[in-house]
Design an enzyme around this catalytic site. Structure first.
Site, PDB file in Angstrom:
ATOM      1  N   MET A  92       0.812  -1.211   0.000  1.00 48.63           N
ATOM      2  CA  MET A  92       0.000   0.000   0.000  1.00 48.63           C
ATOM      3  C   MET A  92       0.855   1.276   0.000  1.00 48.63           C
ATOM      4  O   MET A  92       0.554   2.234   0.710  1.00 48.63           O
ATOM      5  CB  MET A  92      -0.973  -0.020   1.186  1.00 48.63           C
ATOM      6  CG  MET A  92      -1.856  -1.254   1.237  1.00 48.63           C
ATOM      7  SD  MET A  92      -2.683  -1.649  -0.327  1.00 48.63           S
ATOM      8  CE  MET A  92      -4.242  -0.847  -0.070  1.00 48.63           C
ATOM      9  N   HIS A 111      -4.709  -5.682  -8.321  1.00 45.78           N
ATOM     10  CA  HIS A 111      -5.638  -4.640  -7.883  1.00 45.78           C
ATOM     11  C   HIS A 111      -7.046  -5.233  -7.831  1.00 45.78           C
ATOM     12  O   HIS A 111      -7.471  -5.913  -8.773  1.00 45.78           O
ATOM     13  CB  HIS A 111      -5.588  -3.477  -8.889  1.00 45.78           C
ATOM     14  CG  HIS A 111      -6.503  -2.351  -8.521  1.00 45.78           C
ATOM     15  ND1 HIS A 111      -6.216  -1.474  -7.496  1.00 45.78           N
ATOM     16  CD2 HIS A 111      -7.704  -1.977  -9.016  1.00 45.78           C
ATOM     17  CE1 HIS A 111      -7.203  -0.611  -7.381  1.00 45.78           C
ATOM     18  NE2 HIS A 111      -8.119  -0.888  -8.288  1.00 45.78           N
TER      19      HIS A 111
HETATM   20  C1  GAR Z   1      -5.815  -7.486  -2.124  1.00 45.29           C
HETATM   21  O1  GAR Z   1      -7.199  -7.431  -2.323  1.00 45.29           O
HETATM   22  C2  GAR Z   1      -5.096  -6.675  -3.180  1.00 45.29           C
HETATM   23  O2  GAR Z   1      -5.710  -6.739  -4.442  1.00 45.29           O
HETATM   24  C3  GAR Z   1      -5.202  -5.292  -2.593  1.00 45.29           C
HETATM   25  O3  GAR Z   1      -4.962  -5.465  -1.218  1.00 45.29           O
HETATM   26  C4  GAR Z   1      -5.403  -6.763  -0.834  1.00 45.29           C
HETATM   27  C5  GAR Z   1      -4.279  -7.458  -0.122  1.00 45.29           C
HETATM   28  O4  GAR Z   1      -4.707  -8.671   0.432  1.00 45.29           O
HETATM   29  N1  GAR Z   1      -4.246  -4.402  -3.185  1.00 45.29           N
HETATM   30  C6  GAR Z   1      -4.481  -3.115  -3.369  1.00 45.29           C
HETATM   31  O5  GAR Z   1      -5.516  -2.578  -3.052  1.00 45.29           O
HETATM   32  C7  GAR Z   1      -3.327  -2.360  -4.005  1.00 45.29           C
HETATM   33  N2  GAR Z   1      -3.701  -1.018  -4.262  1.00 45.29           N
HETATM   34  P1  GAR Z   1      -3.659  -9.716   0.990  1.00 45.29           P
HETATM   35  O6  GAR Z   1      -2.727  -8.957   1.938  1.00 45.29           O
HETATM   36  O7  GAR Z   1      -4.516 -10.698   1.728  1.00 45.29           O
HETATM   37  O8  GAR Z   1      -2.933 -10.311  -0.179  1.00 45.29           O
END
Ligand code: GAR
Length: 216
Positions: A92, A111
């Site tokens: 992030m 994403h």
């Molecule tokens: C996921 O949904 C990913 O797509 C999103 O954060 C989450 C992480 O989940 N990414 C973003 O929003 C990037 N801008 P995780 O830590 O369980 O893999």
């Protein structure tokens, strides 16, 4: 041939990282996970990596005066570990030219929306609030914009009338866990090339089905 090495950057719980680890352990992803880096000392992703015996590093963005300085620390760690591909898995932080120039066409992101709709954050809620009938997830190369780089693979997830951000996120995550390892494996196999905005994948099959929601 030397094994393809990936570095995973994650800020949160790390379910995408876990899927990558599981695919790798099952022999379905023929890469070495050289290291996992988090900017967040309490990220579940660090614990998941440690449990799998993968090298971890916490590089806390709060310890740096600028985004560029933070990125220089990331680049140095990734280069020290001979990483071929940088995999952002719920990372992030916005990355700068320092990272982009060090890994040209070598950084990918996942994403939780069907880009180019809903870039940025809180996108599951945004898709619901907009009244979209479908959302989904996108794996793309990272460029200088926010979620604007060339698209490698997408999965479509219908939005249901009773959906909350949490229920939709859960169903989107299931699809993220399918498409992210797939994209990484294609790149590791050398099957992916970029022509302008378009990503070519050698010997992949086209999807021929059309989705409509709601039905009848
Ligand atoms: C996921 O949904 C990913 O797509 C999103 O954060 C989450 C992480 O989940 N990414 C973003 O929003 C990037 N801008 P995780 O830590 O369980 O893999």
């Amino acid at each position: 041939m030397s094994i393809f090495r990936i570095g995973v950057l994650a800020s949160g719980g790390g379910t995408n990282l876990q899927t990558i680890i599981d695919h790798q352990k099952a022999g379905k992803l023929t890469v070495e996970i050289a290291l996992v880096i988090s900017n967040n000392p309490t990220a579940g992703a660090l614990q998941r990596a440690q449990a799998a015996g993968i090298k971890t590093l916490c590089i806390n963005h709060r310890d740096y005066n600028s985004r560029e300085d933070f990125d220089r620390a990331l680049v140095s760690a990734l280069k020290d570990n001979d990483v071929n591909l940088v995999v952002l898995a719920g990372f992030m932080r916005i990355i700068t030219d320092v990272m982009l120039n060090a890994f040209v066409h070598r950084i990918i992101n996942i994403h939780p929306a069907l880009l180019p709709a809903f870039p940025g954050i809180n996108v599951q809620q945004q898709a619901i609030d907009y009244g979209a009938r479908f959302s989904g997830c996108t794996v793309h190369f990272v460029d200088g914009g926010v979620d604007t780089g060339p698209i490698i693979i997408q999965a479509v997830v219908p939005i249901l009338p009773q959906d909350t951000a949490s229920s939709l996120s859960e169903r989107i995550l299931e699809q993220e866990h399918r498409i992210y390892p797939q994209a990484i494996q294609w790149i590791a196999e050398g099957r992916v090339s970029i022509e302008g905005r378009k990503v070519m994948i050698a010997d992949s099959a086209d999807c021929e089905s059309t989705l409509i929601n709601p039905i009848s």
